[in-house]
Design an enzyme around this catalytic site. Sequence first.
Site, PDB file in Angstrom:
ATOM      1  N   HIS A   1       0.831  -1.221   0.000  1.00  0.00           N
ATOM      2  CA  HIS A   1       0.000   0.000   0.000  1.00  0.00           C
ATOM      3  C   HIS A   1       0.860   1.264   0.000  1.00  0.00           C
ATOM      4  CE1 HIS A   1      -3.859  -2.097   0.508  1.00  0.00           C
ATOM      5  NE2 HIS A   1      -3.170  -2.953   1.245  1.00  0.00           N
TER       6      HIS A   1
ATOM      7  N   ASN B   1     -10.371  -2.775   2.392  1.00  0.00           N
ATOM      8  CA  ASN B   1     -10.064  -2.753   0.965  1.00  0.00           C
ATOM      9  C   ASN B   1     -11.328  -2.432   0.183  1.00  0.00           C
ATOM     10  OD1 ASN B   1      -7.276  -3.410   0.870  1.00  0.00           O
ATOM     11  ND2 ASN B   1      -7.724  -5.565   1.193  1.00  0.00           N
TER      12      ASN B   1
END
Length: 502
Positions: free
Chosen positions: A54, A126
């Site tokens: 990420h 997510n």
Amino acid sequence: MCAKKLTTTAGSPVPDNQNSMTAGARGPLLMQDYQLLEKLAHQNRERIPERTVHAKGWGAHGTLRITGDISKYTCAKVLQPGSETAMLARFSTVAGEAGAADHERDVRGFALKFYTEEGNWDLVGNNTPVFFVRDPYKFADFIHTQKRHPRTNLRSPTAMWDFWSLSPESLHQVTILMSDRGLPVTPMHMNGYGSHTYSLWNAEGERFWVKFHFKTEKGHEHYTNAEAEDVVGKTREGYQEALYNTIEGGDYPRWKVQVQIMPEAEAEVTSYNPFDLTKVWPHDEYPCIDIGVMELNRNPDNYFAEIENAAFSPSNIVPGISFSPDKMLQARIFSYADAHRYRLGTHYEQLPVNRPVCPVHHYHKDGTMNYEGQQTGVTDAYYEPNSVDGAPEEVPAAMEPALKIDGNADRYNHREGNDDFGQVTALFELFDDGQRKRLFGNIAAAMGGVPAEIIERQCRLFDQVHADYGKGVRDAVKSANLGKYDPNAVPVTEATPQDAAE
Ligand code: NDP
């Protein structure tokens, strides 16, 4: 307007920011030109370790408004009807480095921090309701397959499909990733999911399991691979541009906030493990309940300070909200906070963007970036228990109900009794012909250079989801003329772990 004085970091006025100090008209430079030394040294230190996963992200500030009433499930103040809480969102891709192009096919991170009066509550999810693996033992290995090969320093489709084809639990997430939803047009055109099962507890001490959903009010919009390639050819920063400009223009993106609630005892009788991160809770069994709206309405003034420095961790919960036995959640409770201690420093929660809006009192001492000194607020109270007046004391009222466990400290095999295929079949059956065709094409495109045996092993998993799935991918791979793939010429592969368990 009177200009501000330019100073060193120690506050001393800088007399000249254009010409370095020299011994003579033609040099050399002098060591005593400290302003220059400081400038060079600071430039060397402008980067902090990027997140291992990420790394590329985009974010904004906003507000969570609760309109529904779930007070019978939770005493969390942030979830009470009428409550309004300032929050921060950071969206991200998983695999790419900090400079990666925004429009890559990948899962998107959907990390939220709510600055509640009872402490920060972070929901680090997510844009998909499930994940590739259900056991943290597999997480580091999985991420290695998404990153660069140690020798070529290139991404390796062979590693990805080798891992996935040996890990049938990944089928659900792989199917979503390769479907239309794997490439949203902007962060505003996708849903967010808490993904894990969490729990809520109420004033009577009753626990309920919960899933959080954030449904885009702008609607789902996706690019095909070809459209995304076109965009990336023009800009690598399409998400940043879209999110920033939309908020700057006053068109604030919103998500409908929903929960699914499961009574505590039902977790023992569902046909699937409700704490398995590769599974959803079917909507007809556990309907989505509207509880409010999340709106993003303020761009950060400084990207580094407010988005790069933002530290989200599932360990941040507040009274009325808690964890579940989900193995992946339990592992992330450790690993996310640990990542920030490494990335930002021990006292990363003191950074303005991470700082809770409520008073913070603890007995942790010293360490990097502890610029607030004694966090107990009382000089003599630097250990506990103590008899110092005004020292912080524990809060028994914040005790959550005991977590019911079966006492079996076994490395229980999650593959046994676990159906890795049924929910993927349900998803595949939602896709119309066009969606299926794009799914097959996206998978084939991602299989370039992958050895035939691995492709066939993966296709045999697709066969178990739906006969049309395996066939569709085989046909797409052949028509894309990828490698020398010919299903009839592929040797019989070894049993998958799923076969072995059956
Ligand atoms: P439902 O028919 O009630 O739900 C299907 C859900 O699938 C929709 O509500 C939507 O979720 C989501 N969906 C629709 N189209 C797509 C797509 N192209 N790609 C990905 N997701 C899509 O049935 P179930 O609840 O029984 O779920 C069936 C399957 O749907 C599951 O096995 C799972 O794969 C998928 N799904 C289920 C979710 C859940 O929480 N139950 C959430 C997301 C997907 P949304 O409203 O969240 O957009």
